[in-house]
Design a protein around this motif. Structure first.
Motif, short mmCIF file in Angstrom:
data_model
loop_
_atom_site.label_atom_id
_atom_site.label_comp_id
_atom_site.label_asym_id
_atom_site.label_seq_id
_atom_site.Cartn_x
_atom_site.Cartn_y
_atom_site.Cartn_z
N LYS A 63 0.85 -1.18 0.00
CA LYS A 63 0.00 0.00 0.00
C LYS A 63 0.89 1.24 0.00
O LYS A 63 1.70 1.42 0.91
CB LYS A 63 -0.91 0.02 1.24
N LYS A 65 0.98 5.46 -0.24
CA LYS A 65 0.24 6.72 -0.16
C LYS A 65 0.81 7.64 -1.24
O LYS A 65 1.93 8.12 -1.14
CB LYS A 65 0.38 7.35 1.20
N HIS A 68 -2.55 11.98 -4.13
CA HIS A 68 -4.00 12.16 -3.98
C HIS A 68 -4.76 10.88 -3.65
O HIS A 68 -5.98 10.90 -3.62
CB HIS A 68 -4.58 12.73 -5.28
N SER A 69 -4.06 9.79 -3.41
CA SER A 69 -4.77 8.53 -3.18
C SER A 69 -3.85 7.50 -2.53
O SER A 69 -2.67 7.74 -2.34
CB SER A 69 -5.30 7.97 -4.51
N ILE A 70 -4.45 6.36 -2.20
CA ILE A 70 -3.67 5.23 -1.72
C ILE A 70 -3.79 4.14 -2.78
O ILE A 70 -4.89 3.79 -3.20
CB ILE A 70 -4.19 4.72 -0.36
N LEU A 71 -2.65 3.64 -3.21
CA LEU A 71 -2.60 2.63 -4.26
C LEU A 71 -2.22 1.29 -3.64
O LEU A 71 -1.23 1.21 -2.91
CB LEU A 71 -1.57 3.02 -5.32
N GLU A 72 -3.01 0.28 -3.91
CA GLU A 72 -2.73 -1.07 -3.41
C GLU A 72 -2.26 -1.95 -4.56
O GLU A 72 -2.88 -1.97 -5.62
CB GLU A 72 -3.97 -1.68 -2.77
N ASP A 108 5.03 9.09 -8.98
CA ASP A 108 4.60 9.93 -7.86
C ASP A 108 5.79 10.28 -6.97
O ASP A 108 5.94 11.42 -6.54
CB ASP A 108 3.52 9.21 -7.05
#
Length: 127
Positions: A63, A65, A68-72, A108
């Motif tokens: 996971k 951060k 703008h989001s959390i990516l799994e 990112d």
């Protein structure tokens, strides 16, 4: 350099560049473990090595951060290193979609590093 020394260096050399990550965790069996660093080939996490076996196969979810989001990112891996409070997990091969998710995390990371460098640069100019 002796032949043995060269062979030892090649054996211990990492296949991919590692990225440190303060904003990420690795979930194993519904428990989160902090990520020390990671690459496209594997991840190093903070965990009690007594709870895991060398060469143990794992299903994990990384996971990250992002801005703008959390990516799994779901992965499968095998424990290749155990230390005092850390584990090294080598990923099994993954498909193009998972690779694209990793590249999104790298993008990112690079964008954040650039933004932070510009903030520091602007502060220095104002002084």
């Amino acid at each position: 350099m002796s032949r043995n020394t060269r062979q030892e260096q090649e054996h211990t050399r990492r296949a991919s560049h590692r990225l440190a990550s303060l904003r990420s965790v690795c979930m194993i069996e519904s428990k989160n473990y902090p990520i020390v660093d990671w690459s496209m080939d594997g991840v190093q996490i903070v965990a009690d090595p007594r709870m895991f076996s060398q060469n143990q196969k794992l299903e994990i979810i990384l996971k990250f951060k992002l801005h703008h989001s959390i990516l799994e990112i779901p992965c499968k891996g095998i424990i290749v290193r155990k230390a005092n409070d850390r584990l090294g997990v080598k990923f099994e091969s993954f498909d193009k979609n998972i690779r694209q998710l990793f590249l999104k995390v790298v993008d990112d990371y690079v964008a954040n590093e650039f933004a932070e460098s510009q903030t520091i640069k602007n502060k220095a100019i104002k002084k």
